[in-house]
Design a protein around this motif. Structure first.
Motif, mmCIF file in Angstrom:
data_model
loop_
_atom_site.group_PDB
_atom_site.id
_atom_site.type_symbol
_atom_site.label_atom_id
_atom_site.label_comp_id
_atom_site.label_asym_id
_atom_site.label_seq_id
_atom_site.Cartn_x
_atom_site.Cartn_y
_atom_site.Cartn_z
ATOM 1 N N LEU A 108 1.002 -1.193 -0.172
ATOM 2 C CA LEU A 108 0.067 0.091 -0.039
ATOM 3 C C LEU A 108 0.899 1.312 -0.140
ATOM 4 O O LEU A 108 1.734 1.541 0.789
ATOM 5 N N PRO A 109 0.791 2.124 -0.823
ATOM 6 C CA PRO A 109 1.463 3.407 -0.941
ATOM 7 C C PRO A 109 1.200 4.509 -0.021
ATOM 8 O O PRO A 109 -0.115 4.534 0.390
ATOM 9 N N GLU A 110 2.236 5.122 0.579
ATOM 10 C CA GLU A 110 1.881 6.150 1.513
ATOM 11 C C GLU A 110 1.130 5.827 2.724
ATOM 12 O O GLU A 110 0.349 6.325 3.398
ATOM 13 N N PHE A 111 1.950 4.652 3.051
ATOM 14 C CA PHE A 111 1.111 3.937 4.367
ATOM 15 C C PHE A 111 2.169 3.261 4.934
ATOM 16 O O PHE A 111 2.687 2.102 4.535
ATOM 17 N N SER A 112 2.588 3.468 6.310
ATOM 18 C CA SER A 112 3.504 2.755 6.771
ATOM 19 C C SER A 112 3.197 2.630 8.360
ATOM 20 O O SER A 112 3.108 3.296 9.286
ATOM 21 N N PRO A 113 2.507 1.383 8.535
ATOM 22 C CA PRO A 113 1.944 1.075 9.867
ATOM 23 C C PRO A 113 2.895 1.089 10.992
ATOM 24 O O PRO A 113 3.890 0.592 10.997
ATOM 25 N N ASP A 129 1.801 8.748 12.013
ATOM 26 C CA ASP A 129 2.447 9.706 11.381
ATOM 27 C C ASP A 129 1.511 10.452 10.528
ATOM 28 O O ASP A 129 1.599 11.843 10.350
ATOM 29 N N ARG A 130 0.976 9.596 9.676
ATOM 30 C CA ARG A 130 -0.289 10.196 8.415
ATOM 31 C C ARG A 130 -1.778 10.463 9.078
ATOM 32 O O ARG A 130 -2.380 10.799 8.424
ATOM 33 N N VAL A 148 -7.456 -10.536 -0.686
ATOM 34 C CA VAL A 148 -7.334 -9.339 0.337
ATOM 35 C C VAL A 148 -7.807 -7.898 0.031
ATOM 36 O O VAL A 148 -7.527 -7.632 -0.965
ATOM 37 N N ARG A 149 -8.666 -7.522 0.874
ATOM 38 C CA ARG A 149 -9.173 -6.021 0.396
ATOM 39 C C ARG A 149 -8.747 -5.142 1.469
ATOM 40 O O ARG A 149 -8.644 -5.312 2.677
ATOM 41 N N LEU A 150 -8.251 -4.071 1.222
ATOM 42 C CA LEU A 150 -7.582 -2.676 2.163
ATOM 43 C C LEU A 150 -8.610 -1.551 2.069
ATOM 44 O O LEU A 150 -8.936 -1.427 0.983
ATOM 45 N N LYS A 151 -8.925 -1.281 3.283
ATOM 46 C CA LYS A 151 -10.044 0.222 2.827
ATOM 47 C C LYS A 151 -9.297 1.141 3.902
ATOM 48 O O LYS A 151 -9.386 1.028 5.142
ATOM 49 N N PRO A 152 -8.497 2.105 3.253
ATOM 50 C CA PRO A 152 -7.907 2.948 4.061
ATOM 51 C C PRO A 152 -8.952 4.204 4.380
ATOM 52 O O PRO A 152 -9.864 4.624 3.755
ATOM 53 N N ILE A 153 -8.946 4.540 5.507
ATOM 54 C CA ILE A 153 -9.889 5.553 6.311
ATOM 55 C C ILE A 153 -9.051 6.620 7.015
ATOM 56 O O ILE A 153 -7.784 6.405 7.121
ATOM 57 N N THR A 154 -9.487 7.754 7.491
ATOM 58 C CA THR A 154 -8.779 8.637 8.289
ATOM 59 C C THR A 154 -9.225 8.456 9.664
ATOM 60 O O THR A 154 -10.425 7.631 9.922
ATOM 61 N N TYR A 155 -8.721 9.181 10.811
ATOM 62 C CA TYR A 155 -9.259 9.006 12.205
ATOM 63 C C TYR A 155 -10.699 9.319 12.067
ATOM 64 O O TYR A 155 -11.507 8.893 12.885
#
Length: 247
Positions: A41-46, A64-65, A78-85
Motif C-alpha cells: 500500500l503506497p503512502e502508508f507505513s503502519p 504519522d499520517r 485481500v481487500r484494504l480500506k484506507p480511512i482517516t481517524y
C-alpha cells in the motif's frame, strides 16, 4: 473386535489432528497474504497492526499520517480500506456476542454521522449483538467491532478468540488484553477526531463575525459616499468620517 474399536478411535484422532493442521495452515496463509498486501500500500507505513485470530480481518494504523487501514480476507482475496481517524465512529468489545464496553463519537459532527448511519438502516445491525451480559465461567468468542463512516460497509469485526476457554485461562486473558488494547487505540483516535470537530465548531462563529463586520463597514462607507455625492457632506467631512470608520 477390541482392535477394530481402537482402530476407529485412532483414525478419528488422526483425522481430527489433520483437520486442525489444515486450519492452522489456511489461517497462516491468510495472514501472510494480508501482510504482503499491506506492505504494497503506497503512502502508508503502519506503526501498529493486528490480524485477527481467524485470519479474516485485520487493522493497521499509521500514526504519522493519521491514517487507518481496515483489512479483510474474502473469496476474492485481500481487500484494504484506507480511512482517516475522523471516519471511526465507534469501537465495541463483544464477549460471546454481548457488549462489554463501547466508545463512540461524542462531538456534534460525530454524533450526526452516527445518526445518519442509523437512519440508513444500519442501527439494527450495529446493536444486533448487544444485550445483557451473561455470567459464565467459560467463553467462546472475543470480538472487537469498529463502526466507520461508510453506509455500504459500516462494520469491521476483528476476532481475538474463537475457541472455548475459561475466563481465568491464558487464552481468554490474552484475547481480552489484545481487544482492550485496540479498543483503547480506537478510543484515542475518536477523542482526537472529537477535539478537531470542537475546534472547527469554535472557529466558525469568529469567522462569521469577522465577515459580518467587514460587510457592515462596507455598508457604512457606501452610505458616506452617497451623502457626499448628494452634497450632504463636503469632501473634508467625508474624509473625516471615513477615517473614523476605518480607525
Amino acid at each position: 473386535m477390541i482392535m477394530d474399536f481402537w482402530g476407529w478411535v485412532l483414525l478419528i484422532v488422526i483425522a481430527g489432528v489433520g483437520i486442525a493442521i489444515v486450519q492452522v495452515v489456511v489461517v497462516s496463509n491468510k495472514k501472510k497474504a494480508m501482510e504482503e498486501k499491506l506492505r504494497s500500500l503506497p503512502e502508508f507505513s503502519p506503526t501498529q497492526k493486528i490480524i485477527g485470530n481467524n485470519g479474516e480481518a485485520g487493522l493497521a494504523i499509521d500514526e504519522d499520517r493519521r491514517k487507518v487501514v481496515l483489512i479483510n480476507s474474502g473469496p476474492s482475496g485481500v481487500r484494504l480500506k484506507p480511512i482517516t481517524y475522523r471516519d471511526i465512529l465507534s469501537s465495541e468489545i463483544f464477549v460471546d456476542g454481548e457488549t462489554v464496553t463501547k466508545t463512540a463519537r461524542g462531538s456534534q459532527l460525530g454524533g450526526a454521522l452516527i445518526g445518519g448511519l442509523a437512519l440508513g438502516g444500519v442501527g439494527a445491525i450495529i446493536g444486533g449483538l448487544s444485550g445483557k451480559t451473561k455470567s459464565s465461567e467459560k467463553v467462546k468468542r472475543v470480538d472487537l467491532r469498529i463502526t466507520v463512516n461508510d453506509t455500504k460497509s459500516p462494520l469491521h469485526d476483528l476476532n481475538f478468540m474463537d475457541v472455548e476457554g475459561k475466563k481465568d485461562g491464558i487464552v481468554y486473558k490474552t484475547a481480552m488484553d489484545q481487544a482492550r488494547h485496540w479498543h483503547g487505540l480506537a478510543a484515542v483516535l475518536i477523542k482526537i477526531a472529537d477535539n478537531e470537530d470542537e475546534r472547527q465548531v469554535n472557529t466558525e462563529p469568529s469567522s462569521s463575525a469577522e465577515s459580518s463586520n467587514i460587510n457592515s463597514l462596507a455598508d457604512e462607507l457606501s452610505k458616506l459616499s452617497d451623502l457626499r455625492d448628494k452634497g450632504v457632506l463636503s469632501d473634508e467631512e467625508f474624509v473625516t468620517q471615513k477615517q473614523k470608520l476605518l480607525s
